[in-house]
Design a protein around this motif. Structure first.
Motif, PDB file in Angstrom:
ATOM      1  N   PRO A  58      18.314  -9.725  27.936  1.00 32.86           N
ATOM      2  CA  PRO A  58      18.834  -8.379  27.720  1.00 32.86           C
ATOM      3  C   PRO A  58      17.916  -7.513  26.863  1.00 32.86           C
ATOM      4  N   VAL A  59      18.097  -6.193  26.997  1.00 38.38           N
ATOM      5  CA  VAL A  59      17.365  -5.221  26.180  1.00 38.38           C
ATOM      6  C   VAL A  59      18.335  -4.757  25.089  1.00 38.38           C
ATOM      7  N   GLY A  60      18.151  -5.291  23.893  1.00 37.84           N
ATOM      8  CA  GLY A  60      19.116  -5.092  22.817  1.00 37.84           C
ATOM      9  C   GLY A  60      19.352  -3.655  22.432  1.00 37.84           C
ATOM     10  N   VAL A  61      18.305  -2.844  22.362  1.00 38.33           N
ATOM     11  CA  VAL A  61      18.460  -1.461  21.917  1.00 38.33           C
ATOM     12  C   VAL A  61      19.340  -0.670  22.876  1.00 38.33           C
ATOM     13  N   VAL A  62      19.263  -0.991  24.162  1.00 37.62           N
ATOM     14  CA  VAL A  62      20.095  -0.308  25.153  1.00 37.62           C
ATOM     15  C   VAL A  62      21.550  -0.761  25.025  1.00 37.62           C
ATOM     16  N   MET A  63      21.753  -2.052  24.843  1.00 35.71           N
ATOM     17  CA  MET A  63      23.115  -2.561  24.685  1.00 35.71           C
ATOM     18  C   MET A  63      23.789  -1.940  23.463  1.00 35.71           C
ATOM     19  N   ASP A  64      23.048  -1.817  22.373  1.00 38.09           N
ATOM     20  CA  ASP A  64      23.617  -1.204  21.169  1.00 38.09           C
ATOM     21  C   ASP A  64      23.975   0.259  21.426  1.00 38.09           C
ATOM     22  N   ALA A  65      23.110   0.969  22.146  1.00 36.04           N
ATOM     23  CA  ALA A  65      23.369   2.383  22.420  1.00 36.04           C
ATOM     24  C   ALA A  65      24.610   2.566  23.283  1.00 36.04           C
ATOM     25  N   LEU A 188      31.805  -3.811  31.080  1.00 33.21           N
ATOM     26  CA  LEU A 188      32.716  -3.719  29.942  1.00 33.21           C
ATOM     27  C   LEU A 188      32.009  -4.180  28.673  1.00 33.21           C
ATOM     28  N   ALA A 189      32.410  -3.608  27.547  1.00 32.92           N
ATOM     29  CA  ALA A 189      31.999  -4.105  26.234  1.00 32.92           C
ATOM     30  C   ALA A 189      33.270  -4.488  25.486  1.00 32.92           C
ATOM     31  N   VAL A 190      33.292  -5.688  24.936  1.00 27.72           N
ATOM     32  CA  VAL A 190      34.514  -6.230  24.346  1.00 27.72           C
ATOM     33  C   VAL A 190      34.226  -6.771  22.955  1.00 27.72           C
ATOM     34  N   TYR A 191      35.082  -6.393  22.009  1.00 28.21           N
ATOM     35  CA  TYR A 191      35.010  -6.963  20.667  1.00 28.21           C
ATOM     36  C   TYR A 191      36.297  -7.729  20.422  1.00 28.21           C
ATOM     37  N   LEU A 192      36.166  -9.042  20.178  1.00 27.80           N
ATOM     38  CA  LEU A 192      37.321  -9.911  20.013  1.00 27.80           C
ATOM     39  C   LEU A 192      37.548 -10.224  18.542  1.00 27.80           C
ATOM     40  N   ASP A 193      38.751 -10.663  18.235  1.00 27.09           N
ATOM     41  CA  ASP A 193      39.086 -11.117  16.890  1.00 27.09           C
ATOM     42  C   ASP A 193      38.419 -12.471  16.658  1.00 27.09           C
ATOM     43  N   ARG A 220      26.161  -9.834  21.741  1.00 27.78           N
ATOM     44  CA  ARG A 220      25.299  -8.988  20.913  1.00 27.78           C
ATOM     45  C   ARG A 220      25.902  -8.927  19.521  1.00 27.78           C
ATOM     46  N   PRO A 221      25.106  -9.196  18.469  1.00 34.82           N
ATOM     47  CA  PRO A 221      25.667  -9.169  17.110  1.00 34.82           C
ATOM     48  C   PRO A 221      26.375  -7.852  16.809  1.00 34.82           C
ATOM     49  N   SER A 222      27.524  -7.959  16.142  1.00 35.59           N
ATOM     50  CA  SER A 222      28.293  -6.764  15.805  1.00 35.59           C
ATOM     51  C   SER A 222      27.683  -5.991  14.648  1.00 35.59           C
ATOM     52  N   TYR A 229      30.437 -11.024  17.130  1.00 32.72           N
ATOM     53  CA  TYR A 229      29.743 -10.504  18.305  1.00 32.72           C
ATOM     54  C   TYR A 229      30.570  -9.532  19.125  1.00 32.72           C
ATOM     55  N   TRP A 230      29.861  -8.633  19.812  1.00 34.71           N
ATOM     56  CA  TRP A 230      30.360  -7.915  20.978  1.00 34.71           C
ATOM     57  C   TRP A 230      29.987  -8.730  22.205  1.00 34.71           C
ATOM     58  N   PHE A 231      30.811  -8.673  23.237  1.00 35.68           N
ATOM     59  CA  PHE A 231      30.488  -9.303  24.511  1.00 35.68           C
ATOM     60  C   PHE A 231      30.359  -8.222  25.576  1.00 35.68           C
ATOM     61  N   PHE A 232      29.278  -8.310  26.333  1.00 33.10           N
ATOM     62  CA  PHE A 232      29.036  -7.389  27.440  1.00 33.10           C
ATOM     63  C   PHE A 232      29.274  -8.153  28.738  1.00 33.10           C
ATOM     64  N   ILE A 233      30.177  -7.640  29.552  1.00 32.50           N
ATOM     65  CA  ILE A 233      30.632  -8.359  30.747  1.00 32.50           C
ATOM     66  C   ILE A 233      30.525  -7.448  31.964  1.00 32.50           C
TER      67      ILE A 233
END
Length: 270
Positions: A58-65, A188-193, A220-222, A229-233
């Motif tokens: 993955p390209v981290g800077v794009v995922m963060d954006a 989707l981008a998902v942040y879980l407990d 991806r680190p939160s 983490y965030w999860f990209f699905i």
């Protein structure tokens, strides 16, 4: 239409942009994050950025954006990446090799085997590397053959990536989500407990129970806590499809935050 992309001219991003929209006015930018924000910020109608590579991931800077912008993903393109070694000089002259970190990573074994003593430097893009290589015969750049033609370099070796099946997936950001086509993908981008056992397992089960095929999952680190983490699905289908719409509704109760990044037609393989 104005289409933003990473510059300067002669990059794989330009190849993807022309594949996506051959008649668009290309707006070259110096920074990947600026490209990702170009639609939100106003200068472009659409923008195209790499999101993942089959060798380097993955390209981290794009995922963060993607977590911060409001522009949805409206399409994707897949480019078969053939990396070339290019220079003003000859193979025996090479003492320095320059490229974008992804380009260097895709050719790691080749560099180690053929140029073990060369100094390796990173640049903002493969095209910028080609521009630098114009200045010194002992410097070689790694990038696409278009860069060599554009900047007056000789292609010394072609297809030097460590694996032949080297593909980069680009996503297109726009203003309006396209309607369902029957051949779609939803991101989707998902942040879980983080403190709840089995949270990810329960989340993914909503797709499995509805026979929704998941094509990609990345973490991806939160940037809040270590191990958070965030999860990209990516899943097949459009968010307006009944099964996926039902799954997304159920998933909102199982996640702290869920962001639909976009539903768009799936690209054919390059």
């Amino acid at each position: 239409m104005k289409l933003g992309l990473l510059g300067p001219e002669g990059t794989f991003s330009e190849m993807a942009a022309k594949k996506w929209s051959p008649k668009a006015e290309l707006i070259f930018m110096d920074d990947m994050e600026c490209v990702a924000r170009a639609v939100d910020d106003g200068p472009c109608d659409e923008s195209i950025v790499p999101i993942e590579n089959s060798l380097e991931g993955p390209v981290g800077v794009v995922m963060d954006a993607l977590l911060e912008i409001s522009s949805p993903i409206v399409g994707e393109e897949i480019v078969h990446v053939k990396q070339c070694l290019m220079s003003r000089g000859s193979l025996k002259d090479i003492k320095v090799i320059v490229s974008h970190p992804q380009g260097l990573g895709q050719c790691r074994h080749y560099i180690h085997e053929h140029f073990p003593n060369a100094e390796v430097r990173t640049t903002g893009s493969t095209s910028h590397a080609a521009r630098l290589a114009q200045e010194f015969p002992e410097m070689a750049a790694i990038g696409c053959s278009e860069s060599a033609h554009r900047y007056g370099l000789r292609v010394l070796r072609e297809g030097i990536q460590d694996y032949a099946a080297n593909y980069t997936r680009f996503i297109v950001l726009g203003k309006h989500e396209p309607p369902p086509t029957g051949h779609d993908k939803t991101s989707l981008a998902v942040y879980l407990d983080r403190d709840r056992p089995g949270a990810l397992y329960e989340f993914l089960g909503e797709f499995a129970r509805r026979s929704i095929n998941m094509t990609r999952i990345e973490s991806r680190p939160s940037k809040k806590l270590l191990g958070d983490y965030w999860f990209f699905i990516d899943v097949e289908g459009h968010q307006k499809d009944p099964e996926l719409r039902e799954a997304i509704s159920a998933l909102k109760d199982k996640s702290t935050t869920l962001k639909v990044l976009g539903s768009y037609p799936r690209a054919d393989k390059a």
